[in-house]
Motif scaffolding. Structure first.
Motif, PDB file in Angstrom:
ATOM      1  N   SER A   1      12.663  17.793  17.201  1.00  0.00           N
ATOM      2  CA  SER A   1      12.855  19.230  17.408  1.00  0.00           C
ATOM      3  C   SER A   1      11.527  19.909  17.726  1.00  0.00           C
ATOM      4  CB  SER A   1      13.469  19.880  16.158  1.00  0.00           C
ATOM      5  OG  SER A   1      14.747  19.381  15.898  1.00  0.00           O
ATOM      6  N   VAL A   2      10.505  19.570  16.963  1.00  0.00           N
ATOM      7  CA  VAL A   2       9.177  20.147  17.198  1.00  0.00           C
ATOM      8  C   VAL A   2       8.645  19.715  18.556  1.00  0.00           C
ATOM      9  CG1 VAL A   2       6.753  20.081  16.457  1.00  0.00           C
ATOM     10  CG2 VAL A   2       8.583  20.440  14.768  1.00  0.00           C
ATOM     11  N   ARG A   3       8.720  18.431  18.839  1.00  0.00           N
ATOM     12  CA  ARG A   3       8.171  17.932  20.107  1.00  0.00           C
ATOM     13  C   ARG A   3       8.880  18.546  21.310  1.00  0.00           C
ATOM     14  NH1 ARG A   3       7.999  12.103  17.505  1.00  0.00           N
ATOM     15  NH2 ARG A   3       5.951  12.250  16.525  1.00  0.00           N
ATOM     16  N   TYR A   4      10.192  18.616  21.236  1.00  0.00           N
ATOM     17  CA  TYR A   4      10.945  19.170  22.359  1.00  0.00           C
ATOM     18  C   TYR A   4      10.654  20.665  22.521  1.00  0.00           C
ATOM     19  CZ  TYR A   4      14.732  20.549  25.430  1.00  0.00           C
ATOM     20  OH  TYR A   4      15.449  21.077  26.472  1.00  0.00           O
ATOM     21  N   SER A   5      10.583  21.396  21.426  1.00  0.00           N
ATOM     22  CA  SER A   5      10.315  22.829  21.538  1.00  0.00           C
ATOM     23  C   SER A   5       8.898  23.087  22.058  1.00  0.00           C
ATOM     24  CB  SER A   5      10.553  23.540  20.208  1.00  0.00           C
ATOM     25  OG  SER A   5       9.761  22.993  19.184  1.00  0.00           O
ATOM     26  N   LEU A   6       7.940  22.275  21.667  1.00  0.00           N
ATOM     27  CA  LEU A   6       6.588  22.413  22.225  1.00  0.00           C
ATOM     28  C   LEU A   6       6.580  22.075  23.714  1.00  0.00           C
ATOM     29  CD1 LEU A   6       4.381  20.951  19.359  1.00  0.00           C
ATOM     30  CD2 LEU A   6       4.480  23.341  20.121  1.00  0.00           C
ATOM     31  N   TYR A   7       7.365  21.116  24.090  1.00  0.00           N
ATOM     32  CA  TYR A   7       7.526  20.765  25.509  1.00  0.00           C
ATOM     33  C   TYR A   7       8.063  21.973  26.290  1.00  0.00           C
ATOM     34  CZ  TYR A   7      10.147  18.733  29.468  1.00  0.00           C
ATOM     35  OH  TYR A   7      10.690  18.468  30.704  1.00  0.00           O
ATOM     36  N   LEU A   8       9.080  22.650  25.728  1.00  0.00           N
ATOM     37  CA  LEU A   8       9.635  23.850  26.372  1.00  0.00           C
ATOM     38  C   LEU A   8       8.584  24.945  26.489  1.00  0.00           C
ATOM     39  CD1 LEU A   8      13.167  24.159  24.697  1.00  0.00           C
ATOM     40  CD2 LEU A   8      12.615  23.266  26.987  1.00  0.00           C
ATOM     41  N   LEU A   9       7.792  25.121  25.437  1.00  0.00           N
ATOM     42  CA  LEU A   9       6.724  26.128  25.465  1.00  0.00           C
ATOM     43  C   LEU A   9       5.719  25.813  26.561  1.00  0.00           C
ATOM     44  CD1 LEU A   9       5.362  28.614  24.141  1.00  0.00           C
ATOM     45  CD2 LEU A   9       4.123  26.979  22.687  1.00  0.00           C
ATOM     46  N   GLN A  10       5.366  24.554  26.672  1.00  0.00           N
ATOM     47  CA  GLN A  10       4.397  24.124  27.686  1.00  0.00           C
ATOM     48  C   GLN A  10       4.943  24.352  29.101  1.00  0.00           C
ATOM     49  OE1 GLN A  10       3.368  19.946  27.432  1.00  0.00           O
ATOM     50  NE2 GLN A  10       1.214  20.444  27.746  1.00  0.00           N
ATOM     51  N   LEU A  11       6.239  24.143  29.287  1.00  0.00           N
ATOM     52  CA  LEU A  11       6.848  24.415  30.592  1.00  0.00           C
ATOM     53  C   LEU A  11       6.853  25.905  30.897  1.00  0.00           C
ATOM     54  CD1 LEU A  11       9.985  22.061  30.612  1.00  0.00           C
ATOM     55  CD2 LEU A  11       7.837  21.764  31.869  1.00  0.00           C
ATOM     56  N   ARG A  12       7.076  26.720  29.883  1.00  0.00           N
ATOM     57  CA  ARG A  12       7.159  28.171  30.063  1.00  0.00           C
ATOM     58  C   ARG A  12       5.801  28.794  30.363  1.00  0.00           C
ATOM     59  NH1 ARG A  12      10.857  31.639  26.136  1.00  0.00           N
ATOM     60  NH2 ARG A  12      12.365  30.490  27.372  1.00  0.00           N
ATOM     61  N   ALA A  13       4.741  28.247  29.784  1.00  0.00           N
ATOM     62  CA  ALA A  13       3.419  28.864  29.918  1.00  0.00           C
ATOM     63  C   ALA A  13       2.329  27.802  30.068  1.00  0.00           C
ATOM     64  CB  ALA A  13       3.144  29.738  28.701  1.00  0.00           C
ATOM     65  N   PRO A  14       2.312  27.082  31.190  1.00  0.00           N
ATOM     66  CA  PRO A  14       1.311  26.029  31.353  1.00  0.00           C
ATOM     67  C   PRO A  14      -0.106  26.589  31.438  1.00  0.00           C
ATOM     68  CG  PRO A  14       2.473  26.407  33.406  1.00  0.00           C
ATOM     69  CD  PRO A  14       3.145  27.253  32.367  1.00  0.00           C
ATOM     70  N   GLY A  15      -1.049  25.793  31.036  1.00  0.00           N
ATOM     71  CA  GLY A  15      -2.450  26.182  31.141  1.00  0.00           C
ATOM     72  C   GLY A  15      -3.274  25.564  30.031  1.00  0.00           C
ATOM     73  N   PRO A  16      -4.601  25.708  30.134  1.00  0.00           N
ATOM     74  CA  PRO A  16      -5.499  25.083  29.163  1.00  0.00           C
ATOM     75  C   PRO A  16      -6.077  26.023  28.108  1.00  0.00           C
ATOM     76  CG  PRO A  16      -6.738  25.669  31.096  1.00  0.00           C
ATOM     77  CD  PRO A  16      -5.314  26.126  31.337  1.00  0.00           C
ATOM     78  N   GLY A  17      -5.643  27.285  28.063  1.00  0.00           N
ATOM     79  CA  GLY A  17      -6.362  28.299  27.298  1.00  0.00           C
ATOM     80  C   GLY A  17      -6.079  28.419  25.820  1.00  0.00           C
ATOM     81  N   VAL A  18      -4.890  28.055  25.373  1.00  0.00           N
ATOM     82  CA  VAL A  18      -4.525  28.208  23.961  1.00  0.00           C
ATOM     83  C   VAL A  18      -3.915  26.894  23.478  1.00  0.00           C
ATOM     84  CG1 VAL A  18      -3.065  29.449  22.307  1.00  0.00           C
ATOM     85  CG2 VAL A  18      -4.036  30.672  24.260  1.00  0.00           C
ATOM     86  N   GLU A  19      -4.377  26.437  22.342  1.00  0.00           N
ATOM     87  CA  GLU A  19      -3.792  25.228  21.765  1.00  0.00           C
ATOM     88  C   GLU A  19      -2.858  25.637  20.631  1.00  0.00           C
ATOM     89  OE1 GLU A  19      -6.001  21.460  21.542  1.00  0.00           O
ATOM     90  OE2 GLU A  19      -5.697  21.634  19.369  1.00  0.00           O
ATOM     91  N   VAL A  20      -1.623  25.157  20.701  1.00  0.00           N
ATOM     92  CA  VAL A  20      -0.628  25.412  19.663  1.00  0.00           C
ATOM     93  C   VAL A  20      -0.416  24.090  18.929  1.00  0.00           C
ATOM     94  CG1 VAL A  20       1.727  26.161  19.156  1.00  0.00           C
ATOM     95  CG2 VAL A  20       0.468  27.207  21.057  1.00  0.00           C
ATOM     96  N   ARG A  21      -0.672  24.113  17.618  1.00  0.00           N
ATOM     97  CA  ARG A  21      -0.582  22.903  16.808  1.00  0.00           C
ATOM     98  C   ARG A  21       0.533  23.042  15.774  1.00  0.00           C
ATOM     99  NH1 ARG A  21      -6.987  22.718  15.282  1.00  0.00           N
ATOM    100  NH2 ARG A  21      -7.764  22.316  17.392  1.00  0.00           N
ATOM    101  N   VAL A  22       1.410  22.053  15.751  1.00  0.00           N
ATOM    102  CA  VAL A  22       2.471  21.989  14.746  1.00  0.00           C
ATOM    103  C   VAL A  22       2.379  20.600  14.111  1.00  0.00           C
ATOM    104  CG1 VAL A  22       4.924  22.248  14.267  1.00  0.00           C
ATOM    105  CG2 VAL A  22       3.881  23.575  16.132  1.00  0.00           C
ATOM    106  N   ALA A  23       1.537  20.518  13.111  1.00  0.00           N
ATOM    107  CA  ALA A  23       1.289  19.233  12.457  1.00  0.00           C
ATOM    108  C   ALA A  23       2.464  18.863  11.568  1.00  0.00           C
ATOM    109  CB  ALA A  23       0.013  19.321  11.634  1.00  0.00           C
ATOM    110  N   PRO A  24       2.795  17.611  11.511  1.00  0.00           N
ATOM    111  CA  PRO A  24       2.092  16.459  12.065  1.00  0.00           C
ATOM    112  C   PRO A  24       2.642  15.980  13.402  1.00  0.00           C
ATOM    113  CG  PRO A  24       3.708  15.668  10.511  1.00  0.00           C
ATOM    114  CD  PRO A  24       3.845  17.172  10.567  1.00  0.00           C
TER     115      PRO A  24
END
Length: 140
Positions: free
Chosen positions: A52-75
């Protein structure tokens, strides 16, 4: 490295839907509890949480690609999003970093809580000028 393998995208989508449905069921069962949304954390198997975390982060990355902000959801994952300065070449961390626990992240991604609520409750650690992802959420 990608936050989710291509072959796992369908499993990730199903996992996120399962997490969201379980969380909404929890809320409806405890609808009279004040502030209950902040404590939603379904009792699901660890692999469901991870996907769930990995897929939702994947969706976020598709919505707002770029190198400027790192979003971390450990682990389970981290992604870089939004335009802006790239990572420092010495430590590979961009100037803006947001860290969330998995339950907080999934509540936000699924629209169960809002960014301002979680931030005010102290559930979000954010460093940098771009410390608000509310315009990008929810993801589903």
């Amino acid at each position: 490295m990608a936050v989710i393998r291509e072959k796992d995208i369908i499993v990730g989508e199903q996992s996120l839907q399962q997490w969201a449905a379980s969380a909404r069921d929890m809320i409806s069962m405890h609808a009279d509890a004040r502030g209950g949304s902040h404590f939603v954390s379904p009792a699901l198997p660890r692999p469901v949480w991870a996907m769930s975390v990995r897929y939702s982060l994947y969706l976020l990355q598709l919505r707002a690609p770029g190198p400027g902000v790192e979003v971390r959801v450990a682990p389970w994952g981290a992604v870089k999003i939004l335009d802006g300065p790239a990572s420092d070449p010495h430590n590979l961390t961009p100037p803006d970093v947001i860290e969330l626990d998995p339950d907080v992240w999934l509540r936000l991604a699924c629209g169960i809580t809002q960014w301002a609520e979680e931030k005010q409750a102290g559930h979000i650690s954010a460093i940098g000028e771009r410390d608000d992802l509310s315009a990008l959420l929810p993801l589903m």
